[in-house]
Design an enzyme around this catalytic site. Structure first.
Site, PDB file in Angstrom:
ATOM      1  N   ALA A   1       0.815  -1.220   0.000  1.00 39.34           N
ATOM      2  CA  ALA A   1       0.000   0.000   0.000  1.00 39.34           C
ATOM      3  C   ALA A   1       0.849   1.271   0.000  1.00 39.34           C
ATOM      4  O   ALA A   1       0.297   2.364  -0.066  1.00 39.34           O
ATOM      5  CB  ALA A   1      -0.917   0.000   1.214  1.00 39.34           C
ATOM      6  N   CYS A   2       2.151   1.137   0.060  1.00 34.77           N
ATOM      7  CA  CYS A   2       3.046   2.304   0.124  1.00 34.77           C
ATOM      8  C   CYS A   2       3.303   2.845  -1.284  1.00 34.77           C
ATOM      9  O   CYS A   2       3.760   2.114  -2.171  1.00 34.77           O
ATOM     10  CB  CYS A   2       4.363   1.887   0.788  1.00 34.77           C
ATOM     11  SG  CYS A   2       5.652   3.134   0.742  1.00 34.77           S
ATOM     12  N   ASP A   3       3.003   4.124  -1.490  1.00 30.31           N
ATOM     13  CA  ASP A   3       3.189   4.738  -2.807  1.00 30.31           C
ATOM     14  C   ASP A   3       4.645   4.672  -3.263  1.00 30.31           C
ATOM     15  O   ASP A   3       4.917   4.395  -4.433  1.00 30.31           O
ATOM     16  CB  ASP A   3       2.744   6.198  -2.792  1.00 30.31           C
ATOM     17  CG  ASP A   3       1.240   6.346  -2.696  1.00 30.31           C
ATOM     18  OD1 ASP A   3       0.518   5.385  -3.051  1.00 30.31           O
ATOM     19  OD2 ASP A   3       0.783   7.414  -2.266  1.00 30.31           O
TER      20      ASP A   3
END
Length: 103
Positions: free
Chosen positions: A8-10
């Protein structure tokens, strides 16, 4: 090549797009091997612990005093991301220096 981070980390997703042959390993679902975590701590020291994260801010003050390795084992999201293992060479983050070395 493996990218250790969060799906979920950009920033981790940007690194994965720029390095299409790399595998993105979600450290919440698949904790990092102890040997790799030890090597990363030896190389990066306190920089491996992300003290600006939401996870860090939600920790009680007493828990923040624990050893960084203990914190990272209990709360994998505290690791600065991504940690990239390129055939034994470790890179931390996705800054211009890391991009220049890998892309």
């Amino acid at each position: 090549m493996k990218i250790y981070g969060l799906k979920a980390c950009d920033t981790c997703r940007k690194a994965a797009r720029a390095l299409p042959d790399a595998d993105l390993v979600d450290i919440r679902a698949h904790p990092m091997p102890d040997a790799l975590l030890d090597a990363a701590m030896a190389q990066f020291g306190a920089a491996l612990l992300n003290t600006r994260s939401t996870t860090w801010r939600s920790l009680p003050e007493a828990e923040r005093q624990d050893a960084p390795m203990e914190l990272l084992r209990r709360h994998p999201a505290l690791m600065k991301r991504p940690l990239i293992d390129a055939d034994g060479t470790l890179y931390l983050g996705w800054g211009a220096d890391v991009q220049a070395a890998l892309v």
